[in-house]
Design a protein around this motif. Structure first.
Motif, mmCIF file in Angstrom:
data_model
loop_
_atom_site.group_PDB
_atom_site.id
_atom_site.type_symbol
_atom_site.label_atom_id
_atom_site.label_comp_id
_atom_site.label_asym_id
_atom_site.label_seq_id
_atom_site.Cartn_x
_atom_site.Cartn_y
_atom_site.Cartn_z
ATOM 1 N N THR A 251 0.855 -1.173 0.000
ATOM 2 C CA THR A 251 0.000 0.000 0.000
ATOM 3 C C THR A 251 0.897 1.231 0.000
ATOM 4 N N ASP A 252 0.326 2.370 -0.327
ATOM 5 C CA ASP A 252 1.113 3.608 -0.347
ATOM 6 C C ASP A 252 0.269 4.732 0.220
ATOM 7 N N HIS A 253 0.854 5.523 1.112
ATOM 8 C CA HIS A 253 0.137 6.580 1.810
ATOM 9 C C HIS A 253 0.999 7.837 1.836
ATOM 10 N N ALA A 254 0.395 8.962 1.525
ATOM 11 C CA ALA A 254 1.081 10.248 1.608
ATOM 12 C C ALA A 254 0.403 11.086 2.675
ATOM 13 N N ALA A 255 1.205 11.726 3.513
ATOM 14 C CA ALA A 255 0.673 12.606 4.554
ATOM 15 C C ALA A 255 1.662 13.731 4.787
ATOM 16 N N LEU A 256 1.142 14.884 5.168
ATOM 17 C CA LEU A 256 2.023 16.006 5.470
ATOM 18 C C LEU A 256 2.867 15.705 6.692
ATOM 19 N N SER A 257 2.273 15.013 7.670
ATOM 20 C CA SER A 257 2.928 14.716 8.940
ATOM 21 C C SER A 257 2.870 13.218 9.213
#
Length: 474
Positions: A251-257
């Motif tokens: 899976t792949d997840h992008a987050a600012l923090s």
């Protein structure tokens, strides 16, 4: 005047110190021709679904879709319209692809000393056979040469897959995708291994544009009527199961923090319902994303999908560009990050679980030795992804090796991935990593910190084994 030096110097990226350079040559020769493991990237699977897929013109291949290229040109005052980048409103943009290529050639000097310049030089030479620098004077002749090659069967994506010696290539796909192109690839019987990756940001980040539409799409593709938090979780679990059935390993997840927080079911339900009404606050969005990272980790423990987490990019910084052209226009800018406190809830719950792998990517280099290397050097689940985005460069790789390897160890990193949309640049990106790795390991060898057997094992691991093992691609 014709230079006596080869267009691509065989010792590029290696130390000028003779003993280390000779060791780097020897180590690089061991890994230069290993197959390419591409476990994370953004190549469109459509390229491989149609055996006769063609890339279009050189401008369509190199410039119009590639923010690495047009962000540099934009920084020098060249409008994206002049480069043929489509506008959201369908407004006028340059349609003459030869003119776009000429503008590119006239500003090619801007890429000197950059990783993009390195990739372009390698790609032009090794993929397209161009053995001279691109200039305003030869721009149209080089355009013609590339265009002629792109019209031949040898430059179809499937043919290049074999030529590039790719062993596996993973795409990145929205949670709501039905993976129709992956299904076509499977049905065709082609031998290439193209795997999807589950990317749920559009349905997890409740402050994302079009979130409600994404939830409606999630309901439709999952067959679960998403009306509350419980059904929302059920729909996500259904989609992960489908992706895994289609060959997904991650899976792949992008987050600012990197902030993580475990909400109660009651709290999660309340935020979810506020989001459905369009009444969620910025604090709601941050807490819900933090909670859903915990939930994604839980699901990874259960289904075995490797969890990738990309942290620290403030997306769409240029508001005007976003309004006119949409996302992914080269205006995503790094911000400072913190991992030790922010990841503690997630790692205290899952960091020692034998069925969990968390690969961390980061745009704040100051955290490498202070936080990330110690975390990877302690928690069994944590692996460090390679230098990402702005740091996918020779110097970025050197800084990464020096900052993390002594504390984390080579075998708590995840090797290399190219993370690109620019399919023909993949061999150049892997070659740069292999050269940088060979030179770094050679530095340890000539300082007598490791022996020859260690060096050979380490350079192979960095070039091939680590990525294959981290993503469970055996």
């Amino acid at each position: 005047m014709v230079s006596s030096q080869p267009f691509l110097h065989p010792d590029r990226c290696f130390s000028p110190e003779p003993t280390q350079r000779e060791a780097a040559r020897r180590l690089y020769a061991l890994v230069a021709d290993l197959p390419l493991i591409c476990p994370h990237g953004h190549v469109d699977p459509r390229l491989f679904a149609d055996p006769e897929y063609a890339f279009g013109s050189p401008a369509e291949l190199f410039i119009i879709p590639d923010h690495y290229i047009f962000r540099m040109l934009y920084s020098q005052g060249i409008p994206l319209e002049a480069l043929g980048v489509p506008r959201r409103d369908g407004g006028p943009v340059e349609r003459d692809h030869r003119r776009i290529w000429q503008i590119f050639a006239e500003h090619y000097h801007l890429f000197r000393g950059t990783p993009t310049g390195y990739w372009l030089r390698d790609e032009l030479a090794n993929v397209f056979g161009i053995q001279e620098p691109l200039t305003p004077q030869n721009a149209q002749a080089i355009y013609d040469a590339i265009d002629a090659r792109l019209r031949t069967p040898a430059y179809r994506p499937r043919a290049l897959y074999d030529r590039f010696n790719i062993e596996v290539l993973c795409t990145t796909d929205p949670a709501t995708s039905q993976l129709e192109h992956h299904q076509e690839i499977r049905a065709s019987g082609w031998h290439g291994r193209i795997l999807p990756t589950f990317r749920p940001d559009g349905v997890i980040n409740i402050d994302a544009p079009g979130w409600l539409q994404q939830i409606a799409a999630l309901s439709e593709v999952s067959g679960v009527d998403v009306g509350d938090y419980r059904s929302y979780i059920a729909a996500l679990e259904q989609r992960r199961a489908f992706f895994k059935q289609m060959g997904a390993v991650a899976t792949d997840h992008a987050a600012l923090s990197a902030y993580t927080e475990q909400l109660s079911s009651t709290e999660a339900e309340a935020i979810f319902q506020r989001a459905r009404r369009g009444a969620a606050s910025a604090d709601d969005a941050a807490r819900f994303t933090a909670h859903m990272l915990m939930e994604m980790a839980r699901m990874s423990v259960e289904d075995g999908l490797v969890m990738q987490l990309h942290i620290g990019s403030l997306r769409n910084h240029n508001a005007d560009l976003y309004e006119r052209f949409g996302p992914d226009m080269g205006a995503d800018i790094p911000v400072a990050s913190e991992f030790t406190r922010n990841l503690r809830p997630l790692l205290n719950r899952f960091g020692s679980h034998p069925n969990f792998t968390l690969i961390l990517f980061n745009l704040d280099e100051s955290t490498y030795s202070r936080e990330l290397a110690p975390l990877a050097g302690h928690y069994p689940a944590v692996k460090l992804g390679p230098p990402w985005w702005f740091f996918d460069s020779l110097n970025g790789m050197r800084r990464f090796f020096d900052a993390v390897m002594e504390t984390a160890g080579v075998y708590n990193t995840a090797g290399f991935n190219d993370d690109t949309r620019a399919y023909p640049s993949i061999p150049a990106r892997h070659d740069l990593w292999r050269r940088a790795a060979a030179d770094w390991v050679a530095g340890l060898l000539v300082r007598h910190l490791i022996d020859e057997a260690d060096a050979q094992a380490m350079v192979r691991a960095l070039a091939y084994d680590l990525a294959k093992n981290a993503y469970r691609l055996q």
